[in-house]
Motif scaffolding. Structure first.
Motif: not given
Length: 242
Positions: A11-15, A35-38, A45-51
């Motif tokens: 799952r982590q690799q897919e994300r 291009s912003s991180t947001r 399909g993830v949160s900015e914090g996840t990035v």
């Protein structure tokens, strides 16, 4: 064809891959600075914090994208070279593979490298300490190996200036990709495999011939010309490092 089977991603690799793909598309379509991180997070399909859990910064994302491209160049070249046993066939395959991957996805790699160079202003001033130099060095060792094996077989001259011929080979390919891009027919988005292979062979033949051991005195004039080309490549290399 690559016989290796890819291991299923967790799952982590897919994300992580989703984030990289989203960043790749946005950087190539609207530029790095726009291009912003947001936006990247939303596209993945993830949160900015996840990035930021995966990548420290937007620049770290760009670095990883470029590293990934060089890894694919190296891996696909290695796989194909294992299937070739003739020196010129290996030399031509390396050119074909390089052009094919550079030209893939509407020359995405070239567009992303342009983004990288615009972001790293001191790239040419400190090339040997750049991340691209490290990735490129691993990749270009494949070229060096082909030439050294040709020398060991006594097929190629033992006085070849390897760095100059390497610059001539990859420099020709980079220019050749742009030339092929200009030759695309209206509505044509990808190079045909036939055109790509034909172009690679046409480009490689004179370079390979210039390195071959000469058996007849009649070839001395051609050899002298090839040596002059090597000296020109050396001067260009020295000027870039100056």
């Amino acid at each position: 064809m690559n016989s290796k089977r890819s291991k299923p991603m967790n799952r982590q690799q897919e994300r992580e891959q989703k984030i990289l793909l989203a960043a790749t598309e946005l950087f190539s379509e609207q530029g790095y600075h726009h291009s912003s991180t947001r936006q990247i997070a939303k596209a993945a399909g993830v949160s900015e914090g996840t990035v930021f859990n995966y990548f420290d910064s937007k620049n770290a994302l760009l670095e990883e994208i470029v590293r990934g491209f060089y890894s694919r160049l190296t891996e696909t070249a290695q796989d194909g070279l294992h299937e070739k046993h003739d020196g010129f066939a290996q030399f031509t395959f390396l050119a074909e593979n390089h052009i094919r991957l550079i030209a893939a996805d509407n020359f995405l790699l070239m567009r992303l490298l342009a983004v990288y160079f615009s972001e790293h202003f001191n790239f040419y001033l400190d090339y040997q300490n750049s991340s691209i130099f490290k990735h490129s060095k691993t990749y270009t060792r494949l070229f060096d190996r082909i030439i050294r094996e040709g020398i060991a077989r006594n097929e190629l001259r033992n006085n070849i200036k390897l760095s100059a011929m390497r610059d001539l080979f990859f420099g020709s390919l980079e220019y050749g990709v742009r030339s092929l891009l200009a030759q695309l027919e209206p509505g044509e988005k990808q190079l045909s495999d036939r055109k790509l292979k034909q172009y690679a062979k046409t480009l490689c033949h004179p370079i390979w011939e210039s390195m071959k051991v000469r058996e007849n005195a009649e070839d001395s004039r051609e050899l002298a010309l090839c040596e002059r080309l090597e000296r020109v490549a050396e001067r260009l290399e020295s000027n870039l490092k100056a």
